[in-house]
Write a protein that holds these residues in place. Structure first.
Motif, PDB file in Angstrom:
ATOM      1  N   ASP A  74       0.809  -1.217   0.000  1.00 17.08           N
ATOM      2  CA  ASP A  74       0.000   0.000   0.000  1.00 17.08           C
ATOM      3  C   ASP A  74       0.846   1.272   0.000  1.00 17.08           C
ATOM      4  OD1 ASP A  74      -2.643  -1.152  -0.007  1.00 17.08           O
ATOM      5  OD2 ASP A  74      -2.234  -1.819   2.042  1.00 17.08           O
ATOM      6  N   ALA A  75       2.094   1.192   0.465  1.00 20.22           N
ATOM      7  CA  ALA A  75       2.954   2.388   0.509  1.00 20.22           C
ATOM      8  C   ALA A  75       3.204   2.931  -0.892  1.00 20.22           C
ATOM      9  CB  ALA A  75       4.276   2.071   1.203  1.00 20.22           C
ATOM     10  N   GLY A  76       3.535   2.063  -1.828  1.00 14.69           N
ATOM     11  CA  GLY A  76       3.772   2.499  -3.209  1.00 14.69           C
ATOM     12  C   GLY A  76       2.507   3.020  -3.861  1.00 14.69           C
ATOM     13  N   LEU A  77       1.390   2.362  -3.593  1.00 13.61           N
ATOM     14  CA  LEU A  77       0.109   2.813  -4.150  1.00 13.61           C
ATOM     15  C   LEU A  77      -0.278   4.177  -3.597  1.00 13.61           C
ATOM     16  CD1 LEU A  77      -1.794  -0.588  -3.984  1.00 13.61           C
ATOM     17  CD2 LEU A  77      -0.955   0.566  -6.040  1.00 13.61           C
ATOM     18  N   LEU A  78      -0.002   4.393  -2.319  1.00  9.17           N
ATOM     19  CA  LEU A  78      -0.309   5.689  -1.706  1.00  9.17           C
ATOM     20  C   LEU A  78       0.553   6.793  -2.306  1.00  9.17           C
ATOM     21  CD1 LEU A  78      -2.078   7.064   0.420  1.00  9.17           C
ATOM     22  CD2 LEU A  78      -0.225   6.680   2.058  1.00  9.17           C
ATOM     23  N   ASP A  79       1.836   6.506  -2.545  1.00 10.00           N
ATOM     24  CA  ASP A  79       2.720   7.499  -3.180  1.00 10.00           C
ATOM     25  C   ASP A  79       2.224   7.856  -4.580  1.00 10.00           C
ATOM     26  OD1 ASP A  79       4.390   7.722  -1.003  1.00 10.00           O
ATOM     27  OD2 ASP A  79       5.842   6.250  -1.748  1.00 10.00           O
ATOM     28  N   SER A  80       1.809   6.842  -5.343  1.00 12.09           N
ATOM     29  CA  SER A  80       1.279   7.091  -6.697  1.00 12.09           C
ATOM     30  C   SER A  80       0.006   7.921  -6.632  1.00 12.09           C
ATOM     31  CB  SER A  80       0.994   5.771  -7.403  1.00 12.09           C
ATOM     32  OG  SER A  80       2.180   5.054  -7.612  1.00 12.09           O
ATOM     33  N   LEU A  81      -0.847   7.620  -5.672  1.00 12.51           N
ATOM     34  CA  LEU A  81      -2.094   8.366  -5.501  1.00 12.51           C
ATOM     35  C   LEU A  81      -1.803   9.817  -5.141  1.00 12.51           C
ATOM     36  CD1 LEU A  81      -5.220   8.295  -5.321  1.00 12.51           C
ATOM     37  CD2 LEU A  81      -4.933   7.724  -2.900  1.00 12.51           C
ATOM     38  N   ARG A  82      -0.853  10.030  -4.234  1.00 15.70           N
ATOM     39  CA  ARG A  82      -0.488  11.397  -3.834  1.00 15.70           C
ATOM     40  C   ARG A  82       0.027  12.186  -5.030  1.00 15.70           C
ATOM     41  NH1 ARG A  82       2.690  10.247  -0.091  1.00 15.70           N
ATOM     42  NH2 ARG A  82       1.291  10.638   1.650  1.00 15.70           N
ATOM     43  N   GLN A  83       0.890  11.559  -5.808  1.00 19.58           N
ATOM     44  CA  GLN A  83       1.451  12.229  -6.981  1.00 19.58           C
ATOM     45  C   GLN A  83       0.350  12.586  -7.985  1.00 19.58           C
ATOM     46  OE1 GLN A  83       4.502  10.026  -9.019  1.00 19.58           O
ATOM     47  NE2 GLN A  83       4.924  11.698 -10.441  1.00 19.58           N
ATOM     48  N   ALA A  84      -0.559  11.649  -8.234  1.00 22.21           N
ATOM     49  CA  ALA A  84      -1.666  11.905  -9.170  1.00 22.21           C
ATOM     50  C   ALA A  84      -2.560  13.038  -8.659  1.00 22.21           C
ATOM     51  CB  ALA A  84      -2.473  10.633  -9.386  1.00 22.21           C
ATOM     52  N   ALA A  85      -2.839  13.055  -7.355  1.00 25.28           N
ATOM     53  CA  ALA A  85      -3.680  14.112  -6.776  1.00 25.28           C
ATOM     54  C   ALA A  85      -2.979  15.471  -6.863  1.00 25.28           C
ATOM     55  CB  ALA A  85      -4.024  13.774  -5.334  1.00 25.28           C
ATOM     56  N   GLU A  86      -1.667  15.487  -6.649  1.00 24.05           N
ATOM     57  CA  GLU A  86      -0.915  16.745  -6.762  1.00 24.05           C
ATOM     58  C   GLU A  86      -0.925  17.261  -8.198  1.00 24.05           C
ATOM     59  OE1 GLU A  86       2.876  15.698  -5.091  1.00 24.05           O
ATOM     60  OE2 GLU A  86       2.172  15.991  -3.028  1.00 24.05           O
ATOM     61  N   GLU A  87      -0.742  16.368  -9.170  1.00 21.68           N
ATOM     62  CA  GLU A  87      -0.770  16.780 -10.577  1.00 21.68           C
ATOM     63  C   GLU A  87      -2.153  17.296 -10.965  1.00 21.68           C
ATOM     64  OE1 GLU A  87       0.561  13.312 -12.698  1.00 21.68           O
ATOM     65  OE2 GLU A  87       2.627  13.521 -11.965  1.00 21.68           O
ATOM     66  N   MET A  88      -3.188  16.611 -10.503  1.00 20.75           N
ATOM     67  CA  MET A  88      -4.562  17.018 -10.789  1.00 20.75           C
ATOM     68  C   MET A  88      -4.819  18.416 -10.193  1.00 20.75           C
ATOM     69  SD  MET A  88      -7.756  14.632  -9.797  1.00 20.75           S
ATOM     70  CE  MET A  88      -9.419  15.075 -10.146  1.00 20.75           C
ATOM     71  N   THR A  89      -4.326  18.643  -8.989  1.00 21.03           N
ATOM     72  CA  THR A  89      -4.504  19.930  -8.315  1.00 21.03           C
ATOM     73  C   THR A  89      -3.744  21.035  -9.038  1.00 21.03           C
ATOM     74  OG1 THR A  89      -4.821  18.783  -6.218  1.00 21.03           O
ATOM     75  CG2 THR A  89      -4.250  21.116  -6.103  1.00 21.03           C
ATOM     76  N   GLU A  90      -2.542  20.740  -9.494  1.00 18.32           N
ATOM     77  CA  GLU A  90      -1.760  21.731 -10.244  1.00 18.32           C
ATOM     78  C   GLU A  90      -2.453  22.105 -11.551  1.00 18.32           C
ATOM     79  OE1 GLU A  90       2.243  20.242 -10.661  1.00 18.32           O
ATOM     80  OE2 GLU A  90       2.510  20.158  -8.491  1.00 18.32           O
ATOM     81  N   ARG A  91      -3.031  21.114 -12.235  1.00 18.58           N
ATOM     82  CA  ARG A  91      -3.774  21.402 -13.481  1.00 18.58           C
ATOM     83  C   ARG A  91      -4.959  22.321 -13.200  1.00 18.58           C
ATOM     84  NH1 ARG A  91      -3.056  15.960 -14.613  1.00 18.58           N
ATOM     85  NH2 ARG A  91      -5.207  15.503 -14.003  1.00 18.58           N
ATOM     86  N   ALA A  92      -5.703  22.018 -12.137  1.00 16.96           N
ATOM     87  CA  ALA A  92      -6.866  22.850 -11.788  1.00 16.96           C
ATOM     88  C   ALA A  92      -6.426  24.264 -11.435  1.00 16.96           C
ATOM     89  CB  ALA A  92      -7.642  22.216 -10.644  1.00 16.96           C
ATOM     90  N   ALA A  93      -5.341  24.395 -10.682  1.00 15.78           N
ATOM     91  CA  ALA A  93      -4.850  25.722 -10.287  1.00 15.78           C
ATOM     92  C   ALA A  93      -4.357  26.514 -11.488  1.00 15.78           C
ATOM     93  CB  ALA A  93      -3.738  25.575  -9.250  1.00 15.78           C
TER      94      ALA A  93
END
Length: 164
Positions: A74-93
């Motif tokens: 789950d640690a690797g999956l959580l890191d991937s999820l965090r990265q995807a959420a950060e990229e999604m947030t940067e696109r929205a901003a």
């Protein structure tokens, strides 16, 4: 602003202007959660409120304790999820130009989506979710997360509908 529904609410005290301590938005990478993030980002700018973006890696529930069961994978999956959420947030901003919310925080958590969003509602003035999530199970139930968040949230909930 007819592009949303307020599904549950706690009325503000009449005659008092209140500062908004924060908006929470749940994201899962689906187009509906992108719409919810865009709406939440614009709302945070409009009221100059902090925005917290929450992405939850859903994990199994312990039969005995009804607590999250997190394993080494789950640690690797959580890191991937965090990265995807950060990229999604940067696109929205980036779509806002010079406008920006007071602050933006991205949180990725292992746990249960509804529980994490409801817990976040204790410290927020508004929770924003998309009408339906990205999982096949979420589509099958037609918005089970938003329905649960509406029922248990401590603050108002905005459900951003899917694109027509």
């Amino acid at each position: 602003m007819q592009d949303y529904m307020i599904a549950a609410g706690v009325p503000a005290a009449q005659g008092k202007e209140q500062a908004m301590p924060g908006i929470v938005v749940g994201v899962d990478g689906s187009p509906n959660s992108e719409r919810a993030l865009d709406w939440a980002m614009k709302q945070a700018v409009a009221v100059q409120a902090p925005l917290t973006v929450i992405a939850v890696h859903e994990v199994p529930k312990s039969y005995w304790g009804h607590i999250p069961v997190v394993g080494p994978a789950d640690a690797g999956l959580l890191d991937s999820l965090r990265q995807a959420a950060e990229e999604m947030t940067e696109r929205a901003a980036s779509q806002l130009g010079d406008a920006a919310p007071a602050t933006v925080t991205v949180r990725a958590l292992n746990g249960f989506v509804v529980e994490e969003l409801v817990n976040a509602s204790h410290d927020a003035d508004l929770v924003v979710v998309g009408a339906r999530g990205g999982s096949g199970f979420g589509r099958l139930l037609g918005g089970s997360v938003s329905s649960e968040v509406i029922q248990h949230s401590i603050c108002p909930v905005v459900i951003v509908p899917h694109e027509r």
